[in-house]
Design an enzyme around this catalytic site. Structure first.
Site, mmCIF file in Angstrom:
data_model
loop_
_atom_site.group_PDB
_atom_site.id
_atom_site.type_symbol
_atom_site.label_atom_id
_atom_site.label_comp_id
_atom_site.label_asym_id
_atom_site.label_seq_id
_atom_site.Cartn_x
_atom_site.Cartn_y
_atom_site.Cartn_z
ATOM 1 C CG PHE A 146 -6.125 18.590 9.106
ATOM 2 C CD1 PHE A 146 -7.467 18.450 9.390
ATOM 3 C CD2 PHE A 146 -5.652 19.843 8.771
ATOM 4 C CE1 PHE A 146 -8.321 19.533 9.339
ATOM 5 C CE2 PHE A 146 -6.497 20.930 8.710
ATOM 6 C CZ PHE A 146 -7.828 20.775 9.003
ATOM 7 C CB CYS A 176 -7.612 30.411 10.586
ATOM 8 S SG CYS A 176 -9.327 30.904 10.528
HETATM 9 C C1 UGA Z 1 -9.042 26.272 10.676
HETATM 10 C C2 UGA Z 1 -9.104 25.176 11.759
HETATM 11 O O1 UGA Z 1 -9.300 23.897 11.154
HETATM 12 C C3 UGA Z 1 -10.243 25.461 12.752
HETATM 13 O O2 UGA Z 1 -10.205 24.501 13.797
HETATM 14 C C4 UGA Z 1 -10.029 26.856 13.348
HETATM 15 O O3 UGA Z 1 -11.085 27.215 14.225
HETATM 16 C C5 UGA Z 1 -9.998 27.876 12.218
HETATM 17 O O4 UGA Z 1 -8.914 27.538 11.321
HETATM 18 C C6 UGA Z 1 -9.770 29.242 12.835
HETATM 19 O O5 UGA Z 1 -8.697 29.476 13.412
HETATM 20 O O6 UGA Z 1 -10.702 30.058 12.865
HETATM 21 P P1 UGA Z 1 -10.374 26.778 8.408
HETATM 22 O O7 UGA Z 1 -9.358 27.844 8.160
HETATM 23 O O8 UGA Z 1 -11.812 27.077 8.206
HETATM 24 O O9 UGA Z 1 -10.242 26.207 9.916
HETATM 25 O O10 UGA Z 1 -10.019 25.616 7.392
HETATM 26 P P2 UGA Z 1 -9.507 24.102 7.461
HETATM 27 O O11 UGA Z 1 -10.614 23.201 7.123
HETATM 28 O O12 UGA Z 1 -8.762 23.845 8.685
HETATM 29 O O13 UGA Z 1 -8.477 24.125 6.227
HETATM 30 C C7 UGA Z 1 -7.350 24.989 6.211
HETATM 31 C C8 UGA Z 1 -6.534 24.771 4.977
HETATM 32 O O14 UGA Z 1 -5.859 23.519 5.025
HETATM 33 C C9 UGA Z 1 -7.334 24.754 3.675
HETATM 34 O O15 UGA Z 1 -6.622 25.469 2.693
HETATM 35 C C10 UGA Z 1 -7.438 23.283 3.336
HETATM 36 O O16 UGA Z 1 -7.609 23.033 1.970
HETATM 37 C C11 UGA Z 1 -6.096 22.794 3.834
HETATM 38 N N1 UGA Z 1 -6.076 21.340 4.132
HETATM 39 C C12 UGA Z 1 -6.799 20.832 5.159
HETATM 40 C C13 UGA Z 1 -5.268 20.486 3.383
HETATM 41 O O17 UGA Z 1 -4.563 20.915 2.432
HETATM 42 N N2 UGA Z 1 -5.238 19.158 3.702
HETATM 43 C C14 UGA Z 1 -5.957 18.645 4.727
HETATM 44 O O18 UGA Z 1 -5.866 17.409 4.968
HETATM 45 C C15 UGA Z 1 -6.767 19.498 5.471
#
Ligand code: UGA
Length: 437
Positions: free
Chosen positions: A251, A262
């Protein structure tokens, strides 16, 4: 063990199918007739890798069934998992009307002792409210309330369920703890850690985890801005701090800001809880501001890469989903950027691997957008390419083909997925996040 899952939405369906795969006898309740029919015919209404395969397998092995009849579903079940939707209401809090309606129906129709488990993300204190509803609806029912938040990521939901970093279970009594322990025994046997705590702490863990991850993203995004100004390199910076095991490498990828169903919703609900309890969460508050500002900054970045005004330009936008491997466009930064570009007079030529249909609907009021299934077609005739979602196909882009087909020689990579040297060697100008171009 017989388990009931209420709601075959994202969390409900994934959990139900995975519980069935772990060997439990699962009944999943879905009130939407169309969705129910599809599920009974082994069709998955959402895009999630491997889910359809697992659904097929567990229906065939008769470990899972689907119904709209709650009374029948909960017969002989020891535990019922609530996984109905909790959308955001107008005050920024989670709307719990679906949860409460389901709980009342369960309480009125339950004939045996029940552990009622919240799997949907619900604000701190919901367990107590549910308990009061059940006690009022059925004074003779022996029940216990449990909070068992889910940490699934879209696109990796099955893996996240089957190989969790931890399982959080908030319980109020030993009997409920024993039943929850048995439900998750197959995962514990494979090494999964289970953390038992009180119900309120479990409810808060979910919000705190998502808010912390969102904070990490905003932090690295702002460091990327600073790297661009001082001539630093964000990839090296991420590694340089992430290798400290207290910080961790995950992250720390900068980008156009976080989106999805979320993080934005959960941060908002956490702030609501804090306000109600007179606690100032200034760090979390600034995360929202930082993330909102990010989309405007991205449009500025595109303008500066163009080197001229946006009006009248054609821009190929590769990616509409909020991240790769999903068709979800809720709070997608790509969609916000598309809207802002159109407002500035740009003709947006958009493409995505899975999210085109959802985007067409979301952007129907915005005339100046064309959609392309083939992203190479979107690039043809464009002045600039913007990569907004990290789909594998964009990582593998054939720039020689792009050179042959079009005069476009500028790429703004908002996900840092291309190899700078290769791109530049092929004659393209390359603008990434967190590095001077
Ligand atoms: C997130 C959490 O990671 C899960 O653990 C949680 O269960 C879920 O929310 C929920 O509450 O149901 P999700 O929304 O599917 O999961 O997506 P992520 O993979 O966490 O990414 C979230 C956002 O952060 C995306 O827009 C992604 O592009 C961004 N991101 C992520 C970044 O910009 N940089 C990173 O290093 C990681």
């Amino acid at each position: 063990m017989k388990i009931t899952v209420i709601g075959a939405g994202y969390v409900g369906l994934v959990s139900a199918v995975c519980f069935a795969k772990l060997g439990h006898q699962v009944v999943c309740v879905e009130k939407d007739k169309n969705k129910l029919k599809k599920l009974q015919q082994k069709q998955v209404p959402i895009f999630e890798p491997d889910l359809e395969k697992l659904l097929n397998e567990t229906i065939t092995s008769k470990k899972i069934s689907f119904t709209d009849d709650i009374t029948k579903a909960i017969e002989d079940s020891l535990a019922v998992f609530l996984a109905v939707g909790t959308p955001q209401d107008k005050d920024g809090n989670a709307d719990l009307s679906f949860v409460f309606a389901a709980v009342e129906e369960i309480a009125k129709n339950a004939k045996n002792d029940l552990v009622i488990v919240t799997k949907s993300t619900v604000p701190v204190g919901t367990g107590e409210k549910i308990s009061a509803i059940v006690a009022k609806a059925n004074q003779n029912l022996n029940f216990s309330i449990v909070s068992n938040p889910e940490f699934l990521r879209e696109g990796f939901a099955i893996v996240d369920f089957m190989k969790p970093d931890r399982i959080v279970v908030g319980v109020a009594d030993e009997k409920a703890q024993k039943i929850m322990g048995e439900i998750y025994q197959p995962l514990q046997n494979q090494g999964a850690k289970i953390l038992f705590c009180d119900v309120k702490t479990a409810e808060l863990i979910k919000y705190a985890a998502n808010s912390f991850l969102a904070t990490k993203i905003c932090f690295i995004n702002e460091m990327a801005d600073l790297c661009e100004k001082i001539g630093g390199d964000i990839k090296k910076l991420s590694l340089g701090i992430g290798l400290d095991s207290r910080i961790g490498e995950k992250f720390l990828n900068p980008g156009p800001g976080f989106g999805g169903s979320c993080f934005p919703k959960d941060i908002s609900a956490l702030l609501y809880t804090a306000r109600e309890n007179d606690v100032e969460l200034s760090v979390v508050n600034s995360v929202i501001k930082s993330n909102d500002k990010r989309k405007i900054l991205m449009v500025e970045k595109i303008r500066s890469a163009l080197g001229e005004e946006l009006a009248g330009k054609k821009i190929a936008l590769l990616g509409l989903a909020f991240k790769a491997n999903t068709d979800d466009i809720r709070y997608s930064p790509a969609i916000a950027i598309a809207k802002e570009l159109v407002k500035n007079g740009v003709l947006v030529k958009a493409s995505d691997e899975e999210a085109i249909e959802n985007s067409k609907f979301e952007l129907k009021e915005f005339g100046n957008i064309e959609f392309f299934a083939d992203f190479y077609e979107a690039i043809k005739g464009s002045d600039l390419i913007v990569i907004a979602t990290e789909w594998q196909k964009y990582r593998d882009i054939d720039l020689q083909l792009v050179s042959k087909n079009t005069a476009c020689r500028k790429i703004v990579d908002l996900r840092n997925i291309l190899n700078e040297e290769k791109v530049k060697n092929l004659g393209f100008e390359y603008f990434s996040i967190g590095k001077l171009d």
